[in-house]
Design an enzyme around this catalytic site. Sequence first.
Site, PDB file in Angstrom:
ATOM      1  N   GLY A  94      37.293  39.506  44.324  1.00 23.48           N
ATOM      2  CA  GLY A  94      35.957  40.048  44.518  1.00 23.48           C
ATOM      3  C   GLY A  94      34.895  39.120  43.936  1.00 23.48           C
ATOM      4  O   GLY A  94      35.011  37.889  43.999  1.00 23.48           O
ATOM      5  N   SER A  95      33.876  39.709  43.330  1.00 25.96           N
ATOM      6  CA  SER A  95      32.708  38.927  42.908  1.00 25.96           C
ATOM      7  C   SER A  95      32.966  37.968  41.760  1.00 25.96           C
ATOM      8  O   SER A  95      32.142  37.080  41.506  1.00 25.96           O
ATOM      9  CB  SER A  95      31.568  39.879  42.529  1.00 25.96           C
ATOM     10  N   THR A  96      34.080  38.120  41.026  1.00 31.65           N
ATOM     11  CA  THR A  96      34.374  37.147  39.968  1.00 31.65           C
ATOM     12  C   THR A  96      34.712  35.775  40.553  1.00 31.65           C
ATOM     13  O   THR A  96      34.757  34.788  39.820  1.00 31.65           O
ATOM     14  CB  THR A  96      35.541  37.619  39.082  1.00 31.65           C
ATOM     15  N   PHE A  97      34.935  35.727  41.870  1.00 31.58           N
ATOM     16  CA  PHE A  97      35.185  34.442  42.534  1.00 31.58           C
ATOM     17  C   PHE A  97      33.876  33.742  42.913  1.00 31.58           C
ATOM     18  O   PHE A  97      33.863  32.539  43.185  1.00 31.58           O
ATOM     19  CB  PHE A  97      36.028  34.665  43.797  1.00 31.58           C
TER      20      PHE A  97
END
Length: 703
Positions: A290-293
């Site tokens: 998700g957004s941690t990428f």
Amino acid sequence: MINLSMKKRIGFVFLCTAVLISLLVIRVFWVQFIQGEELQGKAINNRLRDIEVKAKRGVIYDSNGSPLAISVSTGSIYAVPAQLKDKDKLEETATKLSEILEMDKNKVEEKLKKNVAFEWIKRRVPDEKIKELKELKLKGVSFVEENQRYYPKGKLAAHVLGFAGIDNQGLNGLELSYDSVLRGVSGKIMIEYDALNREIPNALHQYVMPRDGHSLYLTIDETIQYIVERELDNVIKLKQAKAAAIIVMDIKTGSILAMANRPVFDPNNYADFDNSSWRNFAISDAYEPGSTFKPVTAAAVLEEKVVKKNDRFYCPGYIKVGKDKIKCWKHQGHGSQDFVEGVQNSCNPVFVSSGLKLGKEDFYKYLLGFEFGKKTGIELPGEATGILVPKSRAKDIDLGSMSMGQANAVTPIQLVRAISAIANDGWLMKPRLVKEIRDYEGKLIKKIEPEPIQQVISKETSDELKEILESVVSEGTGSNAKIEGYKIAGKTGTAQKILPGGGYSRSEYIASFTGFAPANDPQIACLVVVDSPKGVYFGGQVAAPVFQGIVRDTLRYLNVPAEITKEEKKEEKVIIPDIKSLKMNAAIDKLKKAGLKYQKQGEGEEILLTLPPVGTQVNKGSNVLIYTKDKSSNMVVVPDLKDTTIREASSILSKLELKIAAQGSGLASLQEPLPGTKVEKGTTVTIRFTPLNQENVEETMGP
């Protein structure tokens, strides 16, 4: 005179005799000189019994020399069945052994009746039982000292250490990876027996000493590991999550300072736990990040200069990619924003648009440059490679999905290494768990140095991204990761779980947060992944407070000095005034004159209370929550009760017509529902109170 017939007979007899003697001579020669050594060896083996004496496995130490895995001596019992031919004696021996060792008598008899020279009765027997059996002096029963693996810290770092089996062999974790180093060389005891399998007194007894294994000195720091596991247990209990993993890494060296998972097991009795708990989630499980990428996508587009910090984007709540539509997590959209604001808001259309501008060729260049889809080489068994969409099959919709952290699956160790590289001037490091190998006398055998892999992005891009990710915490979705006195950089993530049959779950999510600190001079990186939390599931509310607790205590433990800005030094303190008896407009004016901001909770005009409470000293410009009585609505906003006593929390909730369920004593550290949640009046708020000498976990409502 002997006739011719008699002569022939005599000659035949002599000939036969000569042939027999020749054959005997040849046989003697063959046995004596050709097979002599072999037969002599068999004769020796027939009268000698070898009892293997296992070497002590090397000790596994943490980075400061604290033992995490050691070997302790324990007694084992074996039998020589040939010495128990008497049936009555055998039954008597079996009865006594079964009673003392609490074993089935029939099984003991089976062991004693076996046609073998050596048979284990029971291994790893308590000392008091060994002493009791020795006093009985049972014929055919003997004792030997063996080494047993013992983990003095119990479950601490269980997935890193692994465990060893009863035969001194490594079966999981570092115990398996470094088995040949830790195991050492076994010794043996040789005892001489006669033809009736009786031990010969004063005969040949030879003892070959075992050579103990080498010891490992890890990069794991026991104190940081304790901090991590404390926070893991807190979040699992509070959020009732299925699983969780946390990794803390030294940014400059790639050293793993702590790695932990839940569920967990005790390596001292690993067989008592379901083998699914042995699995190391941090390296073995691939998930859509998700957004941690998104920091990886940001690094690529900034490095290739296809996007600049001040480039403008517009988010109406979605972005069209061909015939497909990708939604933003904020359904009404973020409107007009620059790239930095897009990162702060974790806006999906900003990253999809940026990824499409970058293009498939360059996107995969950085995807492979950060070594996603490839094992990191960490010294643990069972590492997964992750899953990448094949470049040849990737379409624009895949590129858009990958840019915001979907479609590809990564492992936690891959992601925390990528974040570390972004903070480390773009240098990707090989993760390491072992820094030194020493022999049993402490002599250095091998030193494992930090290993740079490659520089993925330039220092300039790294510096630029550090500032952007610091603003995510100071101004964006990562505000719950703030730590007083330090600049923190990070990124939240909330990803839908992939269903086994394909598609995404609508009820289960993976909440995560990754970042590094201090942002202006990065020392450590940390990744928190929580699988299927109950209730609120956003990374900013679930994982960010966990990150905060770990990084705060780790920075203090490592003596990283806090940075106090000039603005903080000049901050003026004010006292929250009493406004409860005033009308709303007058109350607001009074707060403004005191230099305070306000936020109204509820639609009514009658003021019930303020948070912080009246008389509290705060920084000028702080926000004051005004809770009002609303007769027309049955809903109320749950206040933030952190650091209140049971009496204070009960009083505040009572005024809001809410109930309290208190757990523990001391000051409030965790609460459910979370602060800011709208609930019906009469709802019970569960609060955990922690004694002053224990660490607290902060969990506050946020985007």
